[in-house]
Design a protein around this motif. Sequence first.
Motif, mmCIF file in Angstrom:
data_model
loop_
_atom_site.group_PDB
_atom_site.id
_atom_site.type_symbol
_atom_site.label_atom_id
_atom_site.label_comp_id
_atom_site.label_asym_id
_atom_site.label_seq_id
_atom_site.Cartn_x
_atom_site.Cartn_y
_atom_site.Cartn_z
ATOM 1 N N TYR A 14 -6.984 9.093 -1.868
ATOM 2 C CA TYR A 14 -6.741 9.074 -3.316
ATOM 3 C C TYR A 14 -7.958 9.590 -4.084
ATOM 4 O O TYR A 14 -7.829 10.201 -5.140
ATOM 5 C CB TYR A 14 -6.404 7.641 -3.737
ATOM 6 N N LEU A 81 -1.935 10.210 -1.696
ATOM 7 C CA LEU A 81 -1.526 8.831 -1.442
ATOM 8 C C LEU A 81 -1.453 8.507 0.034
ATOM 9 O O LEU A 81 -1.032 7.420 0.417
ATOM 10 C CB LEU A 81 -0.160 8.564 -2.102
ATOM 11 N N LEU A 98 10.572 2.761 -5.518
ATOM 12 C CA LEU A 98 9.793 1.741 -6.207
ATOM 13 C C LEU A 98 9.777 0.429 -5.423
ATOM 14 O O LEU A 98 8.787 -0.309 -5.453
ATOM 15 C CB LEU A 98 10.339 1.522 -7.618
ATOM 16 N N LEU A 101 7.208 0.916 -2.853
ATOM 17 C CA LEU A 101 5.893 0.878 -3.485
ATOM 18 C C LEU A 101 5.446 -0.559 -3.702
ATOM 19 O O LEU A 101 4.281 -0.901 -3.452
ATOM 20 C CB LEU A 101 5.924 1.623 -4.821
ATOM 21 N N GLN A 105 2.161 -1.691 -1.721
ATOM 22 C CA GLN A 105 1.195 -1.253 -2.729
ATOM 23 C C GLN A 105 -0.248 -1.382 -2.287
ATOM 24 O O GLN A 105 -1.101 -0.582 -2.652
ATOM 25 C CB GLN A 105 1.388 -2.023 -4.036
ATOM 26 N N TYR A 109 -3.287 0.704 -3.770
ATOM 27 C CA TYR A 109 -4.062 0.111 -4.869
ATOM 28 C C TYR A 109 -4.169 -1.384 -4.612
ATOM 29 O O TYR A 109 -3.287 -2.155 -4.960
ATOM 30 C CB TYR A 109 -3.354 0.387 -6.191
ATOM 31 N N ALA A 142 -4.060 5.515 -12.577
ATOM 32 C CA ALA A 142 -3.030 4.997 -11.674
ATOM 33 C C ALA A 142 -1.646 5.050 -12.308
ATOM 34 O O ALA A 142 -0.667 5.471 -11.665
ATOM 35 C CB ALA A 142 -3.364 3.563 -11.269
ATOM 36 N N LEU A 146 1.419 7.458 -11.185
ATOM 37 C CA LEU A 146 2.693 6.901 -10.748
ATOM 38 C C LEU A 146 3.864 7.574 -11.464
ATOM 39 O O LEU A 146 4.848 7.980 -10.835
ATOM 40 C CB LEU A 146 2.715 5.389 -11.001
ATOM 41 N N CYS A 150 6.768 10.082 -9.952
ATOM 42 C CA CYS A 150 8.205 9.860 -10.155
ATOM 43 C C CYS A 150 8.864 11.119 -10.719
ATOM 44 O O CYS A 150 9.961 11.512 -10.279
ATOM 45 C CB CYS A 150 8.430 8.685 -11.101
#
Length: 337
Positions: A14, A81, A98, A101, A105, A109, A142, A146, A150
Amino acid sequence: MNRYLERSAIPSSYVHLLYDYLAERGLDGERALGQKRPATSARPGRFPVFEWSQLLQRAARQLDDPLLGLHLGQSISPRHLGIMGYVILACGNLGAALERLEHYQRLIYDVNPMHRQFDRDYVTLSWGSEMGRPGPLVDETAIVALLQFCRNMCNQPRLSPQRVDFINPRPQDIVPYEEWFGCEVNFDQSATRLVFPMAVLEQTLDSANPDLAAVLEAQAQELLKQLPDENTSGLLGEVMQLIQQTLPTGHCSAEAVAARLHLSPRHLQRKLHAEGSSFRELLRASREQLARHYLDDPQLQLSEIAALLGYSEQSAFTRSFRQWTTLTPTDYRRKRG
């Protein structure tokens, strides 16, 4: 520095986002930032979040760009990522992406956990501050990354949330944020949030590949197991563990937890404040975390869950859960099931 943030990390892949961004602007990232670019490997390492925050601040000064987070996040690509970028791409639709994610996660992050919350018309992705605040540049990079990811996945360059909230202070000019997000953007909020219309979850992904997703998820699960346990080290972890142990007794309090740690309540609160948290925040976070876990067990009655969480009445648990998620426990269970 919050000790939890000192242990928190992002994948080193990242960090390449920033070096790539600087190179596109004709700058030598290593010279501009005074730090070597992380090595590229098939299994990227972990990069401390507090160092990431410092790199972003240096880059913002070098570029004279207070909106660096808003600009940098737009340059995200799957390779930044690591394996999770490709796990998400292989999902069938945005809703499934999602969900993955939220589950994985920590591979992207590892600071405050993300929660998905549903009501009749909207799905909310939210991040609190119980484990500390890494700062506006970290958060904005971040959140923008994100949403950009998307948009890229769905091939919808104008895909916009219903609302965006940031926990950080309001900047002088919010117009650039409203123009890029394409919606209302608020600052100084209780949590950082992206609120999407429920219909967005049905957006299909051109890159969907169920067979590949299964293979990649197995690898992601293995990587997740290798991470340090987020609740077993440091003062915040100790306090959360003690809270979870004492909640069922109905006598969970700062005084009780402080006594278990051989501290005075005032000294405990001072130490938690130095970590960027408080007993009240950790109590709320622990209850919400446990509530979600208990509600996934269909054998547990709501009255039993309320008691396990230290509530004397089920109605008090219901009120709290609605504050956390906008749903009643029954509605949450129905949507999960």
